[in-house]
Design an enzyme around this catalytic site. Sequence first.
Site, PDB file in Angstrom:
ATOM      1  N   ASN A  59      -8.357 -61.742  -1.818  1.00 30.25           N
ATOM      2  CA  ASN A  59      -6.769 -61.854  -2.177  1.00 30.25           C
ATOM      3  C   ASN A  59      -6.149 -61.104  -1.148  1.00 30.25           C
ATOM      4  O   ASN A  59      -4.966 -61.437  -0.516  1.00 30.25           O
ATOM      5  CB  ASN A  59      -6.440 -61.461  -3.451  1.00 30.25           C
ATOM      6  CG  ASN A  59      -6.530 -62.678  -4.413  1.00 30.25           C
ATOM      7  OD1 ASN A  59      -5.573 -63.387  -4.249  1.00 30.25           O
ATOM      8  ND2 ASN A  59      -7.704 -62.667  -5.263  1.00 30.25           N
ATOM      9  N   ARG A  79      -9.822 -40.275 -15.838  1.00 27.89           N
ATOM     10  CA  ARG A  79      -8.890 -41.542 -15.249  1.00 27.89           C
ATOM     11  C   ARG A  79      -7.613 -41.095 -14.728  1.00 27.89           C
ATOM     12  O   ARG A  79      -7.107 -41.619 -13.770  1.00 27.89           O
ATOM     13  CB  ARG A  79      -9.050 -42.400 -16.349  1.00 27.89           C
ATOM     14  CG  ARG A  79     -10.428 -43.285 -16.374  1.00 27.89           C
ATOM     15  CD  ARG A  79     -10.523 -44.046 -17.663  1.00 27.89           C
ATOM     16  NE  ARG A  79      -9.445 -45.192 -17.573  1.00 27.89           N
ATOM     17  CZ  ARG A  79      -8.633 -45.635 -18.768  1.00 27.89           C
ATOM     18  NH1 ARG A  79      -8.893 -45.021 -19.800  1.00 27.89           N
ATOM     19  NH2 ARG A  79      -7.824 -46.199 -18.513  1.00 27.89           N
ATOM     20  N   HIS A 100      -4.976 -62.310 -11.840  1.00 24.97           N
ATOM     21  CA  HIS A 100      -6.057 -62.472 -12.711  1.00 24.97           C
ATOM     22  C   HIS A 100      -6.479 -64.218 -12.919  1.00 24.97           C
ATOM     23  O   HIS A 100      -5.427 -64.821 -12.860  1.00 24.97           O
ATOM     24  CB  HIS A 100      -5.572 -61.996 -14.133  1.00 24.97           C
ATOM     25  CG  HIS A 100      -6.597 -62.100 -15.415  1.00 24.97           C
ATOM     26  ND1 HIS A 100      -7.684 -61.227 -15.395  1.00 24.97           N
ATOM     27  CD2 HIS A 100      -6.763 -63.084 -16.010  1.00 24.97           C
ATOM     28  CE1 HIS A 100      -8.215 -61.705 -16.337  1.00 24.97           C
ATOM     29  NE2 HIS A 100      -7.867 -62.636 -16.768  1.00 24.97           N
ATOM     30  N   THR A 142       1.370 -53.527 -16.823  1.00 26.73           N
ATOM     31  CA  THR A 142       1.697 -52.645 -17.889  1.00 26.73           C
ATOM     32  C   THR A 142       0.492 -51.675 -18.523  1.00 26.73           C
ATOM     33  O   THR A 142      -0.680 -52.215 -17.941  1.00 26.73           O
ATOM     34  CB  THR A 142       2.401 -53.445 -19.166  1.00 26.73           C
ATOM     35  OG1 THR A 142       1.576 -54.510 -19.418  1.00 26.73           O
ATOM     36  CG2 THR A 142       3.753 -54.110 -18.594  1.00 26.73           C
TER      37      THR A 142
HETATM   38  C1  GRF Z   1     -10.008 -62.398  -8.373  1.00 26.33           C
HETATM   39  O1  GRF Z   1     -10.671 -63.666  -8.742  1.00 26.33           O
HETATM   40  C2  GRF Z   1      -8.826 -61.943  -8.926  1.00 26.33           C
HETATM   41  O2  GRF Z   1      -8.086 -62.906  -9.628  1.00 26.33           O
HETATM   42  C3  GRF Z   1      -9.583 -61.192  -9.659  1.00 26.33           C
HETATM   43  O3  GRF Z   1     -10.562 -60.356  -9.148  1.00 26.33           O
HETATM   44  C4  GRF Z   1     -10.861 -61.206  -8.053  1.00 26.33           C
HETATM   45  C5  GRF Z   1     -11.000 -60.492  -6.800  1.00 26.33           C
HETATM   46  O4  GRF Z   1     -11.387 -61.281  -5.714  1.00 26.33           O
HETATM   47  N1  GRF Z   1      -8.775 -59.820 -10.310  1.00 26.33           N
HETATM   48  P1  GRF Z   1     -10.940 -60.745  -4.400  1.00 26.33           P
HETATM   49  O5  GRF Z   1     -11.667 -59.436  -4.200  1.00 26.33           O
HETATM   50  O6  GRF Z   1      -9.695 -60.649  -4.209  1.00 26.33           O
HETATM   51  O7  GRF Z   1     -11.740 -61.923  -3.400  1.00 26.33           O
END
Ligand code: GRF
Length: 214
Positions: free
Chosen positions: A21, A76, A120, A152
């Site tokens: 991503n 955390r 997500h 959030t």
């Molecule tokens: C993705 O499926 C995203 O939706 C989730 O974790 C995964 C991350 O994939 N939160 P990448 O590291 O971006 O390839």
Amino acid sequence: MSGRAAKKVRIGVLASGRGSNLQAIIDAIEAGKLDASIVLVLSNKKDAVALERARKHGLADVFLDPKPFAGQPDSREAYDRAVLDVLRKHDVELVLLAGYMKIVTPVLVKAYEHRMMNIHPSLLPSFPGLDVQKKALEHGVKLSGCTVHFVTDGVDEGPIIIQAAVPILEGDTAETLAARILVEEHKIYPKAVQLYAEGRLNVSGRVVRINSAS
Ligand code: GRF
């Protein structure tokens, strides 16, 4: 947040893994499709592929080791205070969680209210949490997909910005479904960022309205 003219948004990406991503956002920026620049990629994992991707594209990369914080009673929160310091040092306006495998605490959530997004791989509010493609198949849903939302305090609970639906196909496994969902993730995350950059995201309670382009 509405009505702002398009400007270069300073993005900080938090990632723990392969960073596909992150790559989609980098590619969109390099293709001139986003009024944004990535000023920081931060990871809690030293060997995250996401950090390699950042270096390859000449982006600032920071590994922030959670270990030194582990003994503290509010470990955390203490970690997130350190993250916040780094984000501020880089003058980050918008934080993108992209496969960031740490639950962010109110320390970060408050500081970046409506300025921190997550992606997500399910149609929220269905299937928050982990292993969601497997859970979707076990549940027998006919449609899955992905969601970009503001972050959030509740995990995967924030106001929804964009979703894309992905049909479940006969014979799908968690892996085949995840791969098809990922293709859509790579489309909607840059879109959400651009809507933010154009000042078109209007948050009211848990609803995000997308203003029309001016
Ligand atoms: C993705 O499926 C995203 O939706 C989730 O974790 C995964 C991350 O994939 N939160 P990448 O590291 O971006 O390839």
